[in-house]
Design an enzyme around this catalytic site. Sequence first.
Site, PDB file in Angstrom:
ATOM      1  CD  GLU A 165      -0.002  11.696  -6.010  1.00 49.27           C
ATOM      2  OE1 GLU A 165      -0.966  11.882  -6.765  1.00 49.27           O
ATOM      3  OE2 GLU A 165       0.162  12.324  -4.942  1.00 49.27           O
ATOM      4  CG  HIS A 222      12.195   0.881  19.274  1.00 55.50           C
ATOM      5  ND1 HIS A 222      12.446   0.466  20.550  1.00 55.50           N
ATOM      6  CD2 HIS A 222      12.500   2.206  19.247  1.00 55.50           C
ATOM      7  CE1 HIS A 222      12.864   1.496  21.282  1.00 55.50           C
ATOM      8  NE2 HIS A 222      12.907   2.569  20.512  1.00 55.50           N
ATOM      9  CE  LYS A 273      -9.580  10.715  -7.108  1.00 55.09           C
ATOM     10  NZ  LYS A 273      -8.958  12.035  -7.246  1.00 55.09           N
TER      11      LYS A 273
END
Lengths: 305, 305
Positions: free
Chosen positions: A197, A213, A301
Amino acid sequence: MEFIEELRSLKEQVKFDKRIENVQDFDNMVIAGMGGSGICGKIFQELYSKKPVITLDDYHTPEFVSDNTLFIGISYSGNTEETISAINEAKSKGARIITISAGGALEKMGYEHISIPLGLQPRSAGGYMLVPLLNSFGMMDEGIIERTYALLDELDRENSRCMAHAKRIATGKKIPVIFGASPYRNVAMKWKNQFNENAKVIAYANSFPELNHNDTMALAQTYRKKNLYFFAFGSDYERIEQRIQVTKEITDTNFRIIKPKGKSTVEKLFYLIHYGDYISYHLAGIRGINPTDVSIIEELKRRLH
Amino acid sequence: MEFIEELRSLKEQVKFDKRIENVQDFDNMVIAGMGGSGICGKIFQELYSKKPVITLDDYHTPEFVSDNTLFIGISYSGNTEETISAINEAKSKGARIITISAGGALEKMGYEHISIPLGLQPRSAGGYMLVPLLNSFGMMDEGIIERTYALLDELDRENSRCMAHAKRIATGKKIPVIFGASPYRNVAMKWKNQFNENAKVIAYANSFPELNHNDTMALAQTYRKKNLYFFAFGSDYERIEQRIQVTKEITDTNFRIIKPKGKSTVEKLFYLIHYGDYISYHLAGIRGINPTDVSIIEELKRRLH
């Protein structure tokens, strides 16, 4: 407010004297939030283990939520659709609901509410959203607040190492890779979010020992390794320190170790958060990017409505 | 066994008829495991929400664990030090303990045990570790097993699209970025792990809608975007599909949409897992990499002892 002032307000935010009362009387806890608000719940979840805490970053509330659940919805703007949806579901299941926001719809919903100051980017208001949780569960005291303030103030005055990291990242157009370790795995994630951001740069986070792993196997043989810039948070656990050293050696990877300063977990937490703030802020500056610009997220949005 | 045969055994694994009995009598559940074993607990956690489920990929067990906790420790080898440590802590707190492994120390600890077949890489044995959990909580039935088998068999016979993705990734030396969505966020993470271990390539996963609060901002302006190869899992939720489309458009990013086949959640889950198996397997082949080689991880374990 200039973005640098927002970042520097973190040391004042740790003094934020709000709390949730009577937090003992429940079986489990759910904390809902997205992005810069959600990460505060995730960071808290790693620090608190006396009750099961489930974090949500989606629309839906788990079936188990009941009147034995303490449900906390956090949204800086108070208008995040995923969080509002999750709160509404939790209400229908009878949970005790607490909302934390700087105004917006959350404040008007009429639940027990913690009101936080307006005027910041959500990602700069982490202290306001995190400290009430830490206060409520007895993780803050005067000494911790004072020492945290001093550490953050020190970083505000002297952060040339953060600038040096930012310069190397920018020069090589490198993708930051942040490897955390418990209880700061979600701080590594917060760094990743800040790179996204503030500096508008893709970034990636994982943590020890889990990365031993999977990522470890790639680190030895992957292409594009020169395009990556690796951070690893130093740990208090000897076994994790050993893992960092051995991983570095056998994969021939240059980890920049960020050793948190501070006595308590909370001090180290905020020190690490702020250290990442500065690297992403400087990286934005070097790239000529406006760190406060979130126009794409706002456009998204609008398009969704 | 050839690695391709290991991968193809997944369709047989979904028939694995083991389960944990009397799973209702507890308040919460903890599932401990690392890497290819741990991801099975994380995938299950996303599918089951009738009780709080906490997953662990570290040495320590949360404080809340008690005789009201169902604690499941999963380790394919049965010798994973983090998982053994977590089980020992859970024992001292009085939890009911279940172990799942193909031999090793876990089998010898003397708890209720589910024994799974030997001879595979842990990351190829996901069915054996996941299906007993799904069986125990009523998520499998004959129809689901049959249809899942048929879907996986279809992929075993025809996976040229997986090969096409692998070729494009290899040619551009691209970093795979996998964007999942609930309830398959941890399947995106499993793809990332498969890229790491099979193809020895660094990879990165996040999920909708969370990535709309951070990565999205980077996607519009980051450098090195041409070095990344984006996957997004198609979703049954209209709102998530909208988010994928809008994100693609406003950030001008080429998402390769992987739409899961199947009727039920479990079918889609295994279809997506197997799709990722094939891309990472083909990528290893094109790169001339032995997908079974985990010598670096083994060297790390030796150096830690």
